[in-house]
Write a protein that holds these residues in place. Sequence first.
Motif, PDB file in Angstrom:
ATOM      1  N   ALA A   1      12.622  16.155  -1.177  1.00 15.80           N
ATOM      2  CA  ALA A   1      12.821  15.230  -2.300  1.00 15.80           C
ATOM      3  C   ALA A   1      12.066  13.932  -2.065  1.00 15.80           C
ATOM      4  O   ALA A   1      11.474  13.366  -2.996  1.00 15.80           O
ATOM      5  N   GLU A   2      12.059  13.431  -0.822  1.00 20.84           N
ATOM      6  CA  GLU A   2      11.289  12.221  -0.517  1.00 20.84           C
ATOM      7  C   GLU A   2       9.804  12.450  -0.756  1.00 20.84           C
ATOM      8  O   GLU A   2       9.129  11.596  -1.343  1.00 20.84           O
ATOM      9  N   MET A   3       9.275  13.583  -0.290  1.00 17.92           N
ATOM     10  CA  MET A   3       7.852  13.865  -0.462  1.00 17.92           C
ATOM     11  C   MET A   3       7.467  13.915  -1.932  1.00 17.92           C
ATOM     12  O   MET A   3       6.428  13.386  -2.338  1.00 17.92           O
ATOM     13  N   LEU A   4       8.310  14.551  -2.746  1.00 14.43           N
ATOM     14  CA  LEU A   4       8.023  14.600  -4.186  1.00 14.43           C
ATOM     15  C   LEU A   4       8.210  13.225  -4.820  1.00 14.43           C
ATOM     16  O   LEU A   4       7.436  12.827  -5.703  1.00 14.43           O
ATOM     17  N   GLY A   5       9.223  12.483  -4.379  1.00 11.30           N
ATOM     18  CA  GLY A   5       9.479  11.168  -4.961  1.00 11.30           C
ATOM     19  C   GLY A   5       8.461  10.131  -4.570  1.00 11.30           C
ATOM     20  O   GLY A   5       8.330   9.097  -5.242  1.00 11.30           O
ATOM     21  N   TRP A   6       7.711  10.375  -3.486  1.00  7.40           N
ATOM     22  CA  TRP A   6       6.755   9.366  -3.019  1.00  7.40           C
ATOM     23  C   TRP A   6       5.510   9.270  -3.897  1.00  7.40           C
ATOM     24  O   TRP A   6       4.629   8.459  -3.638  1.00  7.40           O
ATOM     25  N   SER A   7       5.420  10.106  -4.932  1.00  2.00           N
ATOM     26  CA  SER A   7       4.365   9.929  -5.928  1.00  2.00           C
ATOM     27  C   SER A   7       4.813   8.983  -7.038  1.00  2.00           C
ATOM     28  O   SER A   7       4.044   8.694  -7.953  1.00  2.00           O
ATOM     29  N   ASP A   8       6.052   8.491  -6.949  1.00  4.32           N
ATOM     30  CA  ASP A   8       6.616   7.544  -7.918  1.00  4.32           C
ATOM     31  C   ASP A   8       6.775   6.193  -7.222  1.00  4.32           C
ATOM     32  O   ASP A   8       7.573   6.053  -6.289  1.00  4.32           O
ATOM     33  N   SER A   9       6.025   5.195  -7.657  1.00  7.13           N
ATOM     34  CA  SER A   9       6.058   3.883  -6.996  1.00  7.13           C
ATOM     35  C   SER A   9       7.448   3.250  -7.075  1.00  7.13           C
ATOM     36  O   SER A   9       7.834   2.491  -6.183  1.00  7.13           O
ATOM     37  N   ALA A  10       8.206   3.555  -8.125  1.00  5.22           N
ATOM     38  CA  ALA A  10       9.554   2.989  -8.235  1.00  5.22           C
ATOM     39  C   ALA A  10      10.450   3.488  -7.106  1.00  5.22           C
ATOM     40  O   ALA A  10      11.273   2.739  -6.576  1.00  5.22           O
ATOM     41  N   ILE A  11      10.295   4.738  -6.715  1.00  3.07           N
ATOM     42  CA  ILE A  11      11.074   5.294  -5.605  1.00  3.07           C
ATOM     43  C   ILE A  11      10.622   4.677  -4.287  1.00  3.07           C
ATOM     44  O   ILE A  11      11.439   4.320  -3.431  1.00  3.07           O
ATOM     45  N   VAL A  12       9.314   4.548  -4.103  1.00  3.55           N
ATOM     46  CA  VAL A  12       8.783   3.979  -2.852  1.00  3.55           C
ATOM     47  C   VAL A  12       9.314   2.565  -2.656  1.00  3.55           C
ATOM     48  O   VAL A  12       9.698   2.173  -1.551  1.00  3.55           O
ATOM     49  N   ASN A  13       9.350   1.796  -3.728  1.00 10.01           N
ATOM     50  CA  ASN A  13       9.776   0.394  -3.612  1.00 10.01           C
ATOM     51  C   ASN A  13      11.280   0.258  -3.351  1.00 10.01           C
ATOM     52  O   ASN A  13      11.725  -0.795  -2.897  1.00 10.01           O
ATOM     53  N   ARG A  14      12.062   1.289  -3.662  1.00 10.83           N
ATOM     54  CA  ARG A  14      13.512   1.203  -3.464  1.00 10.83           C
ATOM     55  C   ARG A  14      13.956   1.835  -2.150  1.00 10.83           C
ATOM     56  O   ARG A  14      15.151   1.971  -1.906  1.00 10.83           O
ATOM     57  N   ALA A  15      13.010   2.243  -1.274  1.00 12.02           N
ATOM     58  CA  ALA A  15      13.372   2.882  -0.007  1.00 12.02           C
ATOM     59  C   ALA A  15      14.168   1.923   0.865  1.00 12.02           C
ATOM     60  O   ALA A  15      13.923   0.712   0.870  1.00 12.02           O
ATOM     61  N   TRP A  16      15.131   2.489   1.626  1.00 12.62           N
ATOM     62  CA  TRP A  16      15.977   1.668   2.484  1.00 12.62           C
ATOM     63  C   TRP A  16      15.180   1.066   3.626  1.00 12.62           C
ATOM     64  O   TRP A  16      15.384  -0.084   3.989  1.00 12.62           O
ATOM     65  N   GLY A  17      14.248   1.784   4.195  1.00 12.76           N
ATOM     66  CA  GLY A  17      13.459   1.266   5.323  1.00 12.76           C
ATOM     67  C   GLY A  17      12.769   2.402   6.035  1.00 12.76           C
ATOM     68  O   GLY A  17      11.708   2.871   5.613  1.00 12.76           O
ATOM     69  N   GLU A  18      13.357   2.895   7.145  1.00 11.94           N
ATOM     70  CA  GLU A  18      12.774   3.975   7.921  1.00 11.94           C
ATOM     71  C   GLU A  18      13.040   5.330   7.283  1.00 11.94           C
ATOM     72  O   GLU A  18      12.518   6.347   7.739  1.00 11.94           O
TER      73      GLU A  18
END
Length: 691
Positions: free
Chosen positions: A233-250
């Motif tokens: 899910a992270e790999m697929l979501g990482w094509s969405d900048s909104a998801i990347v910007n809301r990541a917790w950190g590591e």
Amino acid sequence: MTFQPNPGDGIVVNGRAYTVGQHPAAPGVAYAQAGRQGIVYQLIPVDGELHEAKALKVFFPKFRIPAMVYQSEHMGSYREIPGLQVSSREVLTPERNGDLIAEYPDLLYAVIMPWIHGCTWFDVISDQRNLGRSESLMLAKALAAIGSSMEQRGLAHCDLSAPNVMLPFFSEVKLPEGTAAVELVDVEQMYSPKMDRPDVLLAGSPGYAAHRTVHSGLWSAYADRFAGAVIIAEMLGWSDSAIVNRAWGESYFDQHEMQTPCERYFLLKKSLGQRWGARISDLFGRAWDSQDLSSCPTFGEWLIALSTLSEEEVVEEIPASSAAVAAANASDEGEAAPERSKEVPAEVIASLGIEPGTREVNDNVVGRLFHQARDLEKAGNLSGALEIFRSAYHFVKKDSPLEVELAAAIQGLEEQLRPVEDTSNKGFKALLLSRKFMISSAAALVILAGSAITVNQILAEKAESRQMDAERLAEQQAQQEQEAIRKQEEEAAKKEEEAKIAEAERLKEEEAKKSAEAEQARKEQEKADLQAKYDKQAKYDAYLASVEEKKKKQELQEKYDNQAKYEAYLAQQEENKKKAAQDEAAAKAAAQAAVEAEANRKAQAKAAQQAQAAQLQKQRSQNVVELVALYNKAYNAQVAGNKDRARNAAHEFINLYNKDQSYYKTVGKMSSRRNNLQKFMSDDSHWIPKL
């Protein structure tokens, strides 16, 4: 000696020479990566290419387990599975690598395996690196394929997390053709029905471990399903900048958020549904809401769903039927809709990733929201609990028992946070109860009472006529009002009919416009698809040409390299012969010197032994003379009648005799002398004979 190498240090492992690599980001520092079980160093072969580099994993003392030898031998059969290159492992043992381990005790049961080039998924998340749609899909499919192949063999990694997922796809080193886009590392905890349970079990990594199993340790055939679903899910979501910007950190999720109805979960699930389709979103939802690891989707299900996706951007539209249902729900709620919207702010609804009024949240999610709010209320966080109660209230069924309970909870928290002010004495009622108004009213009543008699007479005469006039006026006003109401109703009906006709015309025009736009979009899409095919064909032709050119250059370079290697081999052979001759001569000289040294040692030992024997014989001869003198001394003392002196001489004789008894009993009559003296010491009346 502790194993702390520097860049360029040489080391020979299993007969092959390596040098320690240098960290690309820190010149002068060895290329090493620390993990939970040990440190991994990069070893570059002296005779080989960079892509043939090895990884030397030096374990911390707690994880230096002898059973690692059997485990690595068993794992060797999995090296052919794409993504499990590190299964090709050699363990350093005292039997095979005794000299090296004696020099560096830290290398006991260390493992040497292929070095995986490229960054980790952890690096991509930490750097907030946005991926293209094709990159996201390719990485997710590669990970799903690895997991599916492992599941078919009953295997599981058991510590699947961002740091343990390598991405050779982004490697700057030229890798051989056929290299997997994704590789798994840190496989010491791998589950297999043919391997023994490890002595130390890991509990999963934060951000990827299901909270229901995080404390019990992971070691089963299902151990990777939940963590794998999160990473895909992270790999697929990482094509969405909104998801990347809301990541917790590591990682995208904080460990405390795992399997809870948190904001990040709803955002990611919504993004997956919009960009990759409802099937992908449903698979992720199944994993997130699962009660155990075996309930999570298999990697095979993920692979099938991912294989049906296209690299082209797809945006899901809300069906017309859903929009109609939402509009109907809004109209049915009437005046209650504004109140419910006020209870759940629009920004909160948007952050949850849910369209208001669609009722997409199931009862389980609402139940978890309710319990989470109760926990916050018990902890004293009333404002946080109120916000979650309001969010849950928006999505429960109207007039249901849960709605009543939520409404009561919201009202109770609002009263605690913002007590209701007493407004009963405000406005007109406050004016009536004010002191000034009451005094004025009392004065007016007194005046009116005083003049009531006079006024009564006048009013009585005109009361009847006024009453008749009022009745006629009331009838006229009633007729006028009825006429006005009738006209208003006729005008309203006429306007409503005109509005319906206008709305129908507008809808018809919009439908025609949409049809035209759809047709235009279809034509443009067909044109774009055709152009894309031409572009792909051109790129493919250029790619074939470049591959052919590279192949020719590579063949020529290989010839040059082979010739250089052969010449170096011949030189090395000659050098080895010279060195062997020198070593042989030195060995012969050392052997000759050893023989001579041994002869000298033996001669010296023999001389020392002879000298010792001569000294012993001399001492014995002296002792024999002294023994004879002591015996005679005892005899003479007895003859002289001095028994004490005779007894002392006899005692000295026996002590000296006992020091070397085995020798003295063989000398002359020494044994008889001893016997006579012993008899004298036990009975002083015994007469010592003269010998």
